[in-house]
Design a protein around this motif. Sequence first.
Motif, PDB file in Angstrom:
ATOM      1  N   GLN A   1      -0.327  42.655 -38.721  1.00  0.00           N
ATOM      2  CA  GLN A   1       0.858  43.499 -38.657  1.00  0.00           C
ATOM      3  C   GLN A   1       2.017  42.688 -38.096  1.00  0.00           C
ATOM      4  O   GLN A   1       1.878  41.979 -37.098  1.00  0.00           O
ATOM      5  N   ASN A   2       3.167  42.805 -38.745  1.00  0.00           N
ATOM      6  CA  ASN A   2       4.360  42.055 -38.358  1.00  0.00           C
ATOM      7  C   ASN A   2       5.009  42.710 -37.138  1.00  0.00           C
ATOM      8  O   ASN A   2       5.409  43.872 -37.187  1.00  0.00           O
ATOM      9  N   THR A   3       5.121  41.948 -36.059  1.00  0.00           N
ATOM     10  CA  THR A   3       5.742  42.479 -34.844  1.00  0.00           C
ATOM     11  C   THR A   3       7.234  42.227 -34.799  1.00  0.00           C
ATOM     12  O   THR A   3       7.935  42.811 -33.968  1.00  0.00           O
ATOM     13  N   GLY A   4       7.753  41.337 -35.655  1.00  0.00           N
ATOM     14  CA  GLY A   4       9.152  40.967 -35.540  1.00  0.00           C
ATOM     15  C   GLY A   4       9.393  40.297 -34.204  1.00  0.00           C
ATOM     16  O   GLY A   4       8.509  39.706 -33.611  1.00  0.00           O
ATOM     17  N   ALA A   5      10.600  40.422 -33.714  1.00  0.00           N
ATOM     18  CA  ALA A   5      10.937  39.795 -32.426  1.00  0.00           C
ATOM     19  C   ALA A   5      11.546  40.801 -31.460  1.00  0.00           C
ATOM     20  O   ALA A   5      12.192  40.432 -30.498  1.00  0.00           O
ATOM     21  N   ASN A   6      11.358  42.103 -31.724  1.00  0.00           N
ATOM     22  CA  ASN A   6      11.920  43.098 -30.814  1.00  0.00           C
ATOM     23  C   ASN A   6      10.888  44.169 -30.506  1.00  0.00           C
ATOM     24  O   ASN A   6       9.829  44.245 -31.123  1.00  0.00           O
ATOM     25  N   MET A   7      11.216  45.004 -29.549  1.00  0.00           N
ATOM     26  CA  MET A   7      10.247  45.967 -29.046  1.00  0.00           C
ATOM     27  C   MET A   7       9.947  47.068 -30.052  1.00  0.00           C
ATOM     28  O   MET A   7       8.825  47.564 -30.126  1.00  0.00           O
ATOM     29  N   ASP A   8      10.937  47.479 -30.852  1.00  0.00           N
ATOM     30  CA  ASP A   8      10.710  48.547 -31.816  1.00  0.00           C
ATOM     31  C   ASP A   8       9.704  48.132 -32.881  1.00  0.00           C
ATOM     32  O   ASP A   8       8.790  48.887 -33.227  1.00  0.00           O
ATOM     33  N   SER A   9       9.877  46.927 -33.439  1.00  0.00           N
ATOM     34  CA  SER A   9       8.948  46.473 -34.470  1.00  0.00           C
ATOM     35  C   SER A   9       7.567  46.225 -33.880  1.00  0.00           C
ATOM     36  O   SER A   9       6.547  46.429 -34.546  1.00  0.00           O
ATOM     37  N   ALA A  10       7.490  45.791 -32.626  1.00  0.00           N
ATOM     38  CA  ALA A  10       6.194  45.598 -31.977  1.00  0.00           C
ATOM     39  C   ALA A  10       5.497  46.939 -31.789  1.00  0.00           C
ATOM     40  O   ALA A  10       4.281  47.047 -31.979  1.00  0.00           O
ATOM     41  N   ALA A  11       6.266  47.960 -31.418  1.00  0.00           N
ATOM     42  CA  ALA A  11       5.680  49.289 -31.249  1.00  0.00           C
ATOM     43  C   ALA A  11       5.168  49.822 -32.582  1.00  0.00           C
ATOM     44  O   ALA A  11       4.092  50.429 -32.649  1.00  0.00           O
ATOM     45  N   TYR A  12       5.929  49.594 -33.651  1.00  0.00           N
ATOM     46  CA  TYR A  12       5.484  50.027 -34.980  1.00  0.00           C
ATOM     47  C   TYR A  12       4.171  49.340 -35.345  1.00  0.00           C
ATOM     48  O   TYR A  12       3.233  49.981 -35.841  1.00  0.00           O
ATOM     49  N   ALA A  13       4.095  48.033 -35.115  1.00  0.00           N
ATOM     50  CA  ALA A  13       2.891  47.275 -35.463  1.00  0.00           C
ATOM     51  C   ALA A  13       1.688  47.792 -34.686  1.00  0.00           C
ATOM     52  O   ALA A  13       0.611  48.004 -35.247  1.00  0.00           O
ATOM     53  N   MET A  14       1.852  47.997 -33.378  1.00  0.00           N
ATOM     54  CA  MET A  14       0.738  48.456 -32.558  1.00  0.00           C
ATOM     55  C   MET A  14       0.304  49.857 -32.947  1.00  0.00           C
ATOM     56  O   MET A  14      -0.895  50.172 -32.990  1.00  0.00           O
ATOM     57  N   ASN A  15       1.269  50.718 -33.245  1.00  0.00           N
ATOM     58  CA  ASN A  15       0.924  52.073 -33.660  1.00  0.00           C
ATOM     59  C   ASN A  15       0.155  52.086 -34.964  1.00  0.00           C
ATOM     60  O   ASN A  15      -0.815  52.833 -35.120  1.00  0.00           O
ATOM     61  N   HIS A  16       0.582  51.259 -35.919  1.00  0.00           N
ATOM     62  CA  HIS A  16      -0.130  51.215 -37.201  1.00  0.00           C
ATOM     63  C   HIS A  16      -1.544  50.686 -37.012  1.00  0.00           C
ATOM     64  O   HIS A  16      -2.504  51.227 -37.593  1.00  0.00           O
TER      65      HIS A  16
END
Length: 599
Positions: free
Chosen positions: A270-285
């Motif tokens: 899962q792609n976390t990107g470099a910010n907290m929002d994309s990391a949260a999306y990745a972890m949730n998925h």
Amino acid sequence: MNNRLLHALLLLPLLCFLRTDLLQAQTFEEGLQLYENEQYEEALAIFRELPTPEATLFTGKSYYSMGEYLRAKSHLDRLPGNTSAQIANESRFTSALIAFQLDQFGPALQALYSLREIRPRTPLINQSITLYNGILDYLTLAQRRRAFQFVGAPEIRTDLIRSAFGKVDYRTARLLLHELETTLGPEYAGEINGLKEMLQDSLSYTYRKSYENRLRAPRGIVYDIGAALPKFDPGSAEMSVSRGLFQGYLLAAEDFNQRNADKKAFIRYQNTGANMDSAAYAMNHLAWSNNVDAVLGPLFSEPAMRIADLAERYQIPVLAPLANSDSLNIDNPFVFQANPTFGSHGKKMAEYAVTQLGMDTLAVFAEKNSLGEISAYAFRNEAERLGAHIKHFMIEDLESEGYDISTFSRRLAPDTITTQQPEVPPITVDDNRDRAIPDTLLRNSLDGVYAPFTGQAASTLIDLLMIDLQVMDSRLTVLGSQEWGATTIPEERLKGRPIYFSESFYIDSKSERVEQFRDSYQQRFGTEPNRYAMIGYDSADYLLRVLETVENPDLLKDAIKTYPRYEGLISNIRFDGTHVNQEVKVFRISPQGIRPAMQ
């Protein structure tokens, strides 16, 4: 045969009842061929367009094979109620597999129990019985409780309690039997009495428990490991880091699969990107759709903090391969750092200085507000705990001083005169002691100085300190940070002076295991592995070996902290009851080069 095909063969029995007369459409035959060849995405493109029960079933099976468990379940739920018994049974078995992978053990047992009653017993029914018994041997006490509360069938509840015997202590077994007895009617008195007989003798039970207490995973279990990594533009420096880690993960999973014929591991990216929002999306998925057992990553501090927060909420262990923040895992029981923190480096160097080099009087010199400051405080605390004395503790704002360190370095000057030549044996290259000093030279009451310089100014500070020590004619032993190993020090400034530095990662170029990894990596990916590929491999291999030992991911969090020392390609890992890897390596710099002082 690669991993996904093994996955399909182990867990997803093909519809052996399908005959040629059922495959009326050429498109379904093509989809089935793609499915059998593990090309699940291509197969889905065909199955989703076909309005037949067979196509709907294989749509769900394809999503399951891809680790998309919720999508798989939603498609299986669309099968009409009047579908054939063969398709319905296959759908029920696959639904049980999905429930098991989602930790919904009650629904899984309920579905499998309904299949085991079917006659005649086909291969599918036999597999259902095997999986049913396998799940009963796999559950922890907490998982068993949740399954017990879900199922209504007295037979399944009885099986849940009976299979717990030998896995829990005698007192707990008696309490479980009491709970079962209160939920069953008098018609089950025979079963209850049979269980009571198993608990009549506590000594016999304890003897049995010593042989049956280990939880065992069902054959064909799939472990889903999340890879939370950012996606970068090709050719960028960050891309080589992310790609190296991920490909290292893949090789570790493939090695796990080769070692274990009855269990498989898959890496879910899962792609976390470099910010907290994309990391949260990745972890949730990863948590909601893939129901991962653990997560490897991420790279950056801010995404790591967000993932750490969600890891605790979802109770999913996270092993960060590169993060070395001393605050990332504070009070978080689910976050582990494979890369030792700066505090760990300071603690290990103090331990080495006092216990291995016999130092008892030391100085500490670091730049204020640098990461080295964390190492400096950890060094002082550990050294003093071990009985050493810190004569000078200098944490200074060197930037405001224009990096003129002479005011501080002069405190390291020799301060006593030796009048007699010390008697010492001949010095060899491998000897860690200082060379004998002529009686005309000054000696220092200090045994050594710890100078954990970090950041952009590190190489400059290292050079300035070495110049000052040379000018003062001091042969003081220097203990340093990782930057000391990356800085070229002229031979004339060494003058036989022992210099030690700590390091998290080290590649033994003569290691046969390293060479084998390089060959395997080259064959698999067509390129040479970088150091991040080895770091990724070590992190994933460590995690999977712990999982290989405990088998049930519910036990993973506690097992990581107590697992024995792991020796990897580029790093050693041992948490020693903490959440940070304690295996820091110490090296010595000499005119002959850098060599390990402690592994």
